[in-house]
Design an enzyme around this catalytic site. Structure first.
Site, PDB file in Angstrom:
ATOM      1  N   HIS A 185     -24.705  54.362  31.108  1.00 58.65           N
ATOM      2  CA  HIS A 185     -25.784  53.849  31.953  1.00 58.65           C
ATOM      3  C   HIS A 185     -27.111  54.513  31.578  1.00 58.65           C
ATOM      4  O   HIS A 185     -28.186  53.962  31.806  1.00 58.65           O
ATOM      5  CB  HIS A 185     -25.483  54.113  33.436  1.00 58.65           C
ATOM      6  CG  HIS A 185     -24.332  53.324  33.949  1.00 58.65           C
ATOM      7  ND1 HIS A 185     -23.024  53.756  33.846  1.00 58.65           N
ATOM      8  CD2 HIS A 185     -24.280  52.122  34.562  1.00 58.65           C
ATOM      9  CE1 HIS A 185     -22.221  52.854  34.382  1.00 58.65           C
ATOM     10  NE2 HIS A 185     -22.961  51.855  34.830  1.00 58.65           N
ATOM     11  N   ASP A 255     -21.424  44.303  28.632  1.00 60.80           N
ATOM     12  CA  ASP A 255     -21.659  45.119  29.816  1.00 60.80           C
ATOM     13  C   ASP A 255     -23.126  44.902  30.183  1.00 60.80           C
ATOM     14  O   ASP A 255     -23.881  44.242  29.455  1.00 60.80           O
ATOM     15  CB  ASP A 255     -21.344  46.591  29.510  1.00 60.80           C
ATOM     16  CG  ASP A 255     -21.020  47.404  30.768  1.00 60.80           C
ATOM     17  OD1 ASP A 255     -21.329  46.947  31.885  1.00 60.80           O
ATOM     18  OD2 ASP A 255     -20.476  48.516  30.625  1.00 60.80           O
TER      19      ASP A 255
END
Length: 338
Positions: A185, A255
């Site tokens: 992330h 993703d």
């Protein structure tokens, strides 16, 4: 009905605003994804899901969510029960294989009872990543075990539970996120393991479940395969590993394109994802400028990507006639003594 474009989108809040409604109507994403910010109370969730589908005129548009259990559970009590993490299922499996598989199937089936009530039809599960010693806890206790056999067995049972309940699973994170030592992330994980090391560990659960219809990519660089690009934007990883070695011919989504493991602005990221051979760009945050940037560069679904999308849509089936109360009692009983 006009054709869908090659992306999945989130939205900002508890209901659609007029800008979002018009954007979705004009750009026609293939599907949608919900996050915690979209979850209020029961009727609100159902209304939001219905309005997302209504915005593109498709009553069957896939609506996705990350509902794993543990810390990755977007819909929480009191709306649904709090489920254990993947490691807790793995712990039962370690002690009693059949009981562990039953727990995994039950959890998938109970997720389906919970989510189908709201009209949510796709769960981004199972997590097929195999963590190695010392790896970052971005996967951590989300993993079912630390060996591919355990991960595969539990992942398959979880997916079968979802499908028995009328939902579809999304395998993640292909071709394997278990060796990450940073959180993708925020940073780009780099893996230096050889192809042979990856083939006997990280890739195995995906090979075993290659016939599932949907998977999500990993934002990770595998230096021995493509030292320059993370899997999500690597044509080499997609062609040689995901489509080739693993043999996955299903619908492959990225993703979240917003994650900082990817380089460049949103336009560049989305363009690179499609160029690498992925079928869909996943954009999660509901930020309108970013959604427009993605929609501007992704194509209308066509060719192999359209074929895979239609195969995924055709894979939905009616739920079985299981008794929810009985299954919930059985499942909770497995954890009462843990």
């Amino acid at each position: 009905m006009s054709e869908s474009k090659a992306f999945i989108s989130g939205c900002k809040g508890l209901s659609l605003n007029e800008d979002e409604r018009q954007f979705f109507a004009g750009e026609r994403p293939w599907g949608f994804i919900l996050f915690g910010r979209n979850i209020g109370e029961e009727q609100q969730i159902s209304d939001l899901v219905a309005s997302l589908r209504d915005s593109i005129g498709n009553p069957n548009a896939p609506v996705l969510i990350d509902q794993e259990g543990g810390r990755v559970q977007r819909i929480r009590p009191p709306l649904v029960q709090q489920y254990p993490n993947g490691a807790a299922i793995g712990e039962i499996y370690r002690r009693d294989r059949e009981l562990g598989l039953r727990a995994a199937w039950l959890m998938g089936r109970l997720h389906a009872f919970d989510l189908m009530r709201f009209g949510i039809t796709v769960d981004c599960l199972p997590v097929l990543d195999v963590p190695v010693p010392g790896s970052h806890d971005v996967i951590g206790n989300r993993a079912y075990g630390h060996d591919p056999e355990t991960v595969t067995a539990i992942g398959r049972a979880m997916g079968e539970g979802l499908k028995a309940g009328g939902m579809l699973p999304v395998m993640k994170h292909m071709p394997g996120h278990g060796r990450t030592f940073v959180d993708s992330h925020h940073n780009l994980p780099v893996v230096s393991a050889t192809f042979d090391e990856l083939a006997v560990n990280d890739f195995l659960p995906f090979v075993a479940m290659k016939d599932e219809v949907m998977a999500m990519s990993a934002h990770m660089v595998f230096t021995t395969i493509d030292p320059d690009n993370p899997a999500t934007t690597s044509e080499k990883v997609v062609r040689e590993i995901i489509r080739g070695h693993i043999g996955f011919d299903g619908l492959l989504m990225s993703d979240d394109v917003s994650m900082n493991a990817l380089a460049g602005d949103m336009t560049t990221r989305a363009r690179n994802i499609i160029a690498a051979g992925l079928d869909l760009v996943l954009h999660c945050h509901g930020i309108m400028e970013e959604m427009k940037a993605v929609a501007d560069v992704v194509p209308v679904l066509a060719g192999e990507s359209l074929r895979r999308a239609k195969a995924a849509e055709a894979a939905f089936r009616a739920p079985d006639n299981a008794n929810e109360s009985d299954l919930r009692t059985e499942f909770n009983g497995l954890f009462a003594t843990v």
